[in-house]
Design a protein around this motif. Structure first.
Motif, PDB file in Angstrom:
ATOM      1  N   SER A 102       0.839  -1.207   0.000  1.00  0.00           N
ATOM      2  CA  SER A 102       0.000   0.000   0.000  1.00  0.00           C
ATOM      3  C   SER A 102       0.871   1.253   0.000  1.00  0.00           C
ATOM      4  O   SER A 102       0.559   2.243  -0.668  1.00  0.00           O
ATOM      5  CB  SER A 102      -0.907   0.039   1.228  1.00  0.00           C
ATOM      6  OG  SER A 102      -1.634  -1.127   1.310  1.00  0.00           O
ATOM      7  N   VAL A 103       1.971   1.181   0.766  1.00  0.00           N
ATOM      8  CA  VAL A 103       2.890   2.324   0.802  1.00  0.00           C
ATOM      9  C   VAL A 103       3.560   2.486  -0.561  1.00  0.00           C
ATOM     10  O   VAL A 103       3.708   3.615  -1.059  1.00  0.00           O
ATOM     11  CB  VAL A 103       3.948   2.126   1.918  1.00  0.00           C
ATOM     12  CG1 VAL A 103       4.934   3.264   1.929  1.00  0.00           C
ATOM     13  CG2 VAL A 103       3.271   1.993   3.259  1.00  0.00           C
ATOM     14  N   PHE A 104       3.938   1.360  -1.179  1.00  0.00           N
ATOM     15  CA  PHE A 104       4.535   1.425  -2.523  1.00  0.00           C
ATOM     16  C   PHE A 104       3.556   2.081  -3.498  1.00  0.00           C
ATOM     17  O   PHE A 104       3.952   2.880  -4.332  1.00  0.00           O
ATOM     18  CB  PHE A 104       4.875   0.017  -3.035  1.00  0.00           C
ATOM     19  CG  PHE A 104       6.095  -0.586  -2.398  1.00  0.00           C
ATOM     20  CD1 PHE A 104       7.125   0.198  -1.923  1.00  0.00           C
ATOM     21  CD2 PHE A 104       6.223  -1.959  -2.297  1.00  0.00           C
ATOM     22  CE1 PHE A 104       8.256  -0.364  -1.343  1.00  0.00           C
ATOM     23  CE2 PHE A 104       7.347  -2.530  -1.725  1.00  0.00           C
ATOM     24  CZ  PHE A 104       8.360  -1.727  -1.244  1.00  0.00           C
ATOM     25  N   ALA A 105       2.280   1.698  -3.373  1.00  0.00           N
ATOM     26  CA  ALA A 105       1.260   2.248  -4.277  1.00  0.00           C
ATOM     27  C   ALA A 105       1.158   3.756  -4.113  1.00  0.00           C
ATOM     28  O   ALA A 105       1.066   4.490  -5.096  1.00  0.00           O
ATOM     29  CB  ALA A 105      -0.088   1.591  -4.001  1.00  0.00           C
ATOM     30  N   LYS A 106       1.212   4.224  -2.852  1.00  0.00           N
ATOM     31  CA  LYS A 106       1.126   5.661  -2.623  1.00  0.00           C
ATOM     32  C   LYS A 106       2.337   6.371  -3.228  1.00  0.00           C
ATOM     33  O   LYS A 106       2.199   7.374  -3.932  1.00  0.00           O
ATOM     34  CB  LYS A 106       1.039   5.963  -1.122  1.00  0.00           C
ATOM     35  CG  LYS A 106       0.953   7.464  -0.888  1.00  0.00           C
ATOM     36  CD  LYS A 106       1.047   7.915   0.526  1.00  0.00           C
ATOM     37  CE  LYS A 106       1.030   9.435   0.540  1.00  0.00           C
ATOM     38  NZ  LYS A 106       1.071   9.999   1.869  1.00  0.00           N
ATOM     39  N   MET A 107       3.525   5.828  -2.963  1.00  0.00           N
ATOM     40  CA  MET A 107       4.735   6.499  -3.449  1.00  0.00           C
ATOM     41  C   MET A 107       4.827   6.424  -4.977  1.00  0.00           C
ATOM     42  O   MET A 107       5.302   7.360  -5.621  1.00  0.00           O
ATOM     43  CB  MET A 107       5.964   5.892  -2.783  1.00  0.00           C
ATOM     44  CG  MET A 107       6.012   6.203  -1.290  1.00  0.00           C
ATOM     45  SD  MET A 107       7.586   5.908  -0.522  1.00  0.00           S
ATOM     46  CE  MET A 107       7.741   4.153  -0.617  1.00  0.00           C
ATOM     47  N   ALA A 108       4.348   5.302  -5.542  1.00  0.00           N
ATOM     48  CA  ALA A 108       4.351   5.179  -7.005  1.00  0.00           C
ATOM     49  C   ALA A 108       3.426   6.227  -7.612  1.00  0.00           C
ATOM     50  O   ALA A 108       3.756   6.834  -8.632  1.00  0.00           O
ATOM     51  CB  ALA A 108       3.909   3.781  -7.422  1.00  0.00           C
ATOM     52  N   PHE A 109       2.276   6.475  -6.967  1.00  0.00           N
ATOM     53  CA  PHE A 109       1.392   7.517  -7.497  1.00  0.00           C
ATOM     54  C   PHE A 109       2.051   8.886  -7.367  1.00  0.00           C
ATOM     55  O   PHE A 109       1.917   9.721  -8.272  1.00  0.00           O
ATOM     56  CB  PHE A 109       0.019   7.527  -6.804  1.00  0.00           C
ATOM     57  CG  PHE A 109      -0.862   8.593  -7.403  1.00  0.00           C
ATOM     58  CD1 PHE A 109      -1.543   8.347  -8.572  1.00  0.00           C
ATOM     59  CD2 PHE A 109      -0.928   9.859  -6.851  1.00  0.00           C
ATOM     60  CE1 PHE A 109      -2.280   9.341  -9.187  1.00  0.00           C
ATOM     61  CE2 PHE A 109      -1.665  10.855  -7.452  1.00  0.00           C
ATOM     62  CZ  PHE A 109      -2.358  10.596  -8.620  1.00  0.00           C
ATOM     63  N   SER A 110       2.763   9.117  -6.248  1.00  0.00           N
ATOM     64  CA  SER A 110       3.443  10.406  -6.076  1.00  0.00           C
ATOM     65  C   SER A 110       4.451  10.617  -7.207  1.00  0.00           C
ATOM     66  O   SER A 110       4.518  11.694  -7.799  1.00  0.00           O
ATOM     67  CB  SER A 110       4.184  10.464  -4.742  1.00  0.00           C
ATOM     68  OG  SER A 110       3.302  10.303  -3.684  1.00  0.00           O
ATOM     69  N   LEU A 111       5.209   9.562  -7.520  1.00  0.00           N
ATOM     70  CA  LEU A 111       6.207   9.661  -8.595  1.00  0.00           C
ATOM     71  C   LEU A 111       5.530   9.872  -9.944  1.00  0.00           C
ATOM     72  O   LEU A 111       5.956  10.727 -10.737  1.00  0.00           O
ATOM     73  CB  LEU A 111       7.062   8.385  -8.605  1.00  0.00           C
ATOM     74  CG  LEU A 111       8.192   8.335  -9.638  1.00  0.00           C
ATOM     75  CD1 LEU A 111       9.187   9.465  -9.425  1.00  0.00           C
ATOM     76  CD2 LEU A 111       8.921   6.996  -9.567  1.00  0.00           C
ATOM     77  N   TYR A 112       4.461   9.123 -10.182  1.00  0.00           N
ATOM     78  CA  TYR A 112       3.712   9.287 -11.426  1.00  0.00           C
ATOM     79  C   TYR A 112       3.166  10.717 -11.533  1.00  0.00           C
ATOM     80  O   TYR A 112       3.210  11.342 -12.591  1.00  0.00           O
ATOM     81  CB  TYR A 112       2.564   8.272 -11.485  1.00  0.00           C
ATOM     82  CG  TYR A 112       1.642   8.501 -12.646  1.00  0.00           C
ATOM     83  CD1 TYR A 112       1.952   8.015 -13.902  1.00  0.00           C
ATOM     84  CD2 TYR A 112       0.478   9.256 -12.487  1.00  0.00           C
ATOM     85  CE1 TYR A 112       1.126   8.261 -14.975  1.00  0.00           C
ATOM     86  CE2 TYR A 112      -0.349   9.505 -13.557  1.00  0.00           C
ATOM     87  CZ  TYR A 112      -0.022   9.002 -14.801  1.00  0.00           C
ATOM     88  OH  TYR A 112      -0.837   9.268 -15.867  1.00  0.00           O
TER      89      TYR A 112
END
Lengths: 375, 73
Positions: free
Chosen positions: A273-283
């Motif tokens: 879930s944390v990866f998903a949040k950070m991946a969206f931030s990067l995107y």
């Protein structure tokens, strides 16, 4: 190819964005200020989310050409994108450091911080490279696990729960402390404003506002569960002195004798879930750059991800410096940026609607694809 | 020092693996190069780590003090 995400996906994305890294240390800061009365804070924060989304999406349903919002290539859209970029970059650097500190403290105490950060950076780069649809599907899958775990948490802790820890309940004297605590939580709750970047990709777009609010409600529900569990199991006093009370709480779960390290299993469900949040931030950072520079390319994701990783190490001296930034600096800085972004996006929509009113012939001739739509 | 070398090496490898794309698109090449230079220069802050702390301290002194006043700390 134009990317499309569903209303459920945007709701889960925004819910995950609000709650996934917030639960590491924000509940502790909230409980430190309003002690046993902190359970009142999440509903207040939900009210703020409702107001923020309503301001940002004022008149959004009446827009006829949604692709013109970010694809119009006008100065206001670029200015808003630049502001979101600054906002997201701070969020990503802060989250990377928070989760690196947590991992180093709890799971990998002997591994250098740089190595942990780079492993996170490469993981989120891999997810963000695939585009918003993959991030949305990834979130849809793993955030549901997190929701199930969160609901399971108070149920598995029933023997340790003591409702007397919520006493004394409220009272007029507690209002200032609740307002102070609420102020600390506003910036974390309002972070979902960044989803205005992908709002034109939501199909059907008419329900996007409702999905945003639903996402905020899911996030605040999960924060409520976490706060309730922490106060009732650990007590407000112990929580206010802990660095990672959520992890301490999970360690209290004792289901059987042989499953005494259930915390590791729960943490392994929490990390995606944390990866998903950070991946969206990067995107999101990448999409902002595409709007500002008017150039579609995913190759820039690599230096951007590495830059975020470097900044997450270089910006903070130690975990306490990071904590101070996350709680005290971000409470005002984040709040100001969120409100500014919401107002600028509302003005952007108003301008587009006015333009559409004055030139009805051009309504259908707008750009078919806004920048940054890669699959 | 190894950290800086890792960052620069990773950027170089990305450039080499995407050489064809960068060669064909001039704007993309310049954008990629610009971001790589920014990242490589920023990685030096991993060695001289006092520099970027000042930025965070500046933010803390400005916005953090407002928060502390609001919450009465």
């Amino acid at each position: 190819m134009t990317s499309r995400i569903s209303n459920l996906q945007i709701a889960l994305l925004s819910g995950n964005f609000v709650v996934s890294t917030t639960i590491v240390s924000v509940p502790q800061a909230l409980i430190d200020l309003s002690m046993q009365n902190t359970w009142v804070i999440p509903p207040l924060l939900f009210g703020y989310i409702f107001v923020l989304v309503t301001i940002a999406l004022w008149g959004f349903k009446k827009v006829k050409n949604y692709d013109g919002i970010w694809g119009g290539n006008h100065l206001l859209a670029r200015g808003t994108a630049l502001l979101v970029l600054v906002f997201l970059f701070h969020i990503l650097a802060r989250d990377l450091r928070t989760i690196t500190n947590f991992t180093k403290h709890v799971l990998l105490p002997l591994t250098p911080g740089f190595v942990i950060t780079m492993l996170f950076v490469l993981s989120i780069l891999y997810i963000a490279w695939a585009g918003i649809e993959v991030i949305a599907r990834f979130t849809e899958l793993y955030f549901l696990y997190l929701i199930i775990i969160m609901i399971f948490l108070p149920l598995s802790l029933i023997p340790q729960i003591e409702l007397s820890r919520f006493e004394p309940v409220l009272g007029l004297g507690t209002i200032p402390s609740i307002l102070q605590s609420g102020f600390i939580g506003l910036a974390s709750a309002g972070e979902l404003i960044v989803f205005i970047l992908v709002i034109t990709m939501v199909k059907p777009i008419g329900d996007a506002r409702r999905s945003f609010i639903l996402g905020g409600a899911i996030g605040m529900f999960m924060l409520s569960v976490m706060i309730f569990s922490q106060i009732s199991v650990l007590s407000a006093v112990i929580t206010s002195f802990s660095l990672y009370p959520s992890y301490q709480l999970v360690q209290q779960i004792r289901l059987t004798e042989f499953l005494d390290r259930l915390d590791l299993v729960i943490v392994s469900f929490y990390y995606p879930s944390v990866f998903a949040k950070m991946a969206f931030s990067l995107y999101g950072i990448h999409r902002c750059l595409e709007i500002v520079l008017n150039k579609k390319s995913r190759l820039q994701l690599v230096p951007l991800a590495l830059l975020a990783g470097v900044m997450s190490i270089a910006l903070f001296k130690n975990p306490i410096h990071n904590y101070t930034f996350e709680i005290f600096t971000w409470a005002t800085l984040g709040l100001m940026l969120e409100l500014l972004i919401a107002v600028m996006f509302a003005v952007l929509i108003w301008r587009i609607r006015r333009k559409e009113k004055h030139s009805p012939g051009q309504q259908s001739a707008g750009s078919s694809e806004s920048p940054g739509h890669f699959g | 020092m190894l950290e800086v070398l890792f960052i620069i090496g990773f950027l170089l490898a990305t450039g080499i693996f995407n050489y064809k794309t960068l060669k064909n698109d001039k704007k993309e090449k310049w954008l990629f190069l610009t971001f790589c230079i920014i990242t490589a220069l920023s990685s030096v802050f991993l060695i001289y780590d006092q520099v970027m702390f000042r930025y965070t301290d500046l933010l803390s002194n400005t916005f953090g003090s407002i928060t502390e006043r609001m919450v009465g700390k």
